[in-house]
Design a protein around this motif. Structure first.
Motif, short mmCIF file in Angstrom:
data_model
loop_
_atom_site.label_atom_id
_atom_site.label_comp_id
_atom_site.label_asym_id
_atom_site.label_seq_id
_atom_site.Cartn_x
_atom_site.Cartn_y
_atom_site.Cartn_z
N ASP A 1 5.78 13.77 -14.67
CA ASP A 1 6.24 14.01 -13.30
C ASP A 1 5.72 12.90 -12.42
O ASP A 1 4.50 12.68 -12.36
N ILE A 2 6.61 12.21 -11.73
CA ILE A 2 6.22 11.17 -10.79
C ILE A 2 6.81 11.51 -9.43
O ILE A 2 8.01 11.73 -9.31
N THR A 3 5.94 11.54 -8.41
CA THR A 3 6.38 11.74 -7.03
C THR A 3 5.89 10.54 -6.23
O THR A 3 4.69 10.25 -6.22
N GLN A 4 6.82 9.87 -5.56
CA GLN A 4 6.47 8.69 -4.77
C GLN A 4 7.07 8.83 -3.38
O GLN A 4 8.24 9.14 -3.23
N SER A 5 6.25 8.58 -2.38
CA SER A 5 6.69 8.58 -1.00
C SER A 5 6.24 7.27 -0.37
O SER A 5 5.13 7.18 0.15
N GLY A 6 7.09 6.28 -0.45
CA GLY A 6 6.72 4.94 0.00
C GLY A 6 7.27 4.62 1.37
O GLY A 6 7.85 5.46 2.05
N SER A 7 7.09 3.37 1.73
CA SER A 7 7.62 2.89 3.00
C SER A 7 8.45 1.64 2.73
O SER A 7 8.36 1.04 1.66
#
Length: 166
Positions: free
Chosen positions: A111-117
């Motif tokens: 599981d990968i969760t990414q919240s970038g800009s």
């Protein structure tokens, strides 16, 4: 105009149709896959969209990819599954997120969760070998971050790995 089809031709056509149907139904055996992609005013000429590549070899492999990009930058994910009963989930919001999951063997979970800009890039790389491994990665924030995890579980007793960055 009347077609003259003999019994031999009819059986030959039916056999060809049955063979074509079976070959299509055997080659299109995608397991439970789901991709959701959203973009806000992404410029196609600058390739600012969401991209996902999924390759599966084996049975009962499952993937779920959800990507939501900002108007300035897109997201990229790739998933490769070779084996049986592997599960991969990728959730990417914001932009400039890159993830790569490779699962070789059976019963792996990633599981990968990414919240970038839009201005900074988040990268996650997961490689799972053997049987029964579990990796969870959560990335957020505005810094350049790269996480790489290789999990070898040849005895089927691998401990779960959780990585969180903020």
């Amino acid at each position: 105009m009347k077609l003259n089809i003999t019994a031999t031709k009819r059986y030959a056509l039916m056999a060809a149709l049955l063979t074509a149907t079976l070959s299509v139904s055997l080659t299109i055996n995608a397991d439970n896959n789901r991709i959701e992609q959203f973009a806000k005013q992404a410029a196609a000429q600058q390739h600012q969209g969401n991209y996902s590549i999924i390759a599966q070899i084996g049975n009962n492999n499952r993937t779920h990819v959800s990507q939501s990009a900002s108007y300035q930058a897109g997201n990229f994910s790739s998933i490769y599954q070779l084996g049986y009963y592997n599960t991969a989930t990728v959730t990417q919001t914001g932009g400039n997120n890159v993830s790569n999951i490779s699962q070789i063997g059976r019963n792996h979970k990633a599981d990968i969760t990414q919240s970038g800009s839009a201005s900074r890039e988040l990268n996650s790389y997961v490689r799972q070998l053997g049987n029964r491994s579990d990796v969870q990665i959560s990335q957020s924030g505005s810094g350049y971050r790269v996480i790489s995890v290789e999990q070898q579980a040849f005895s089927s007793n691998a401990r779960p790995v959780t990585v969180e960055t903020y």
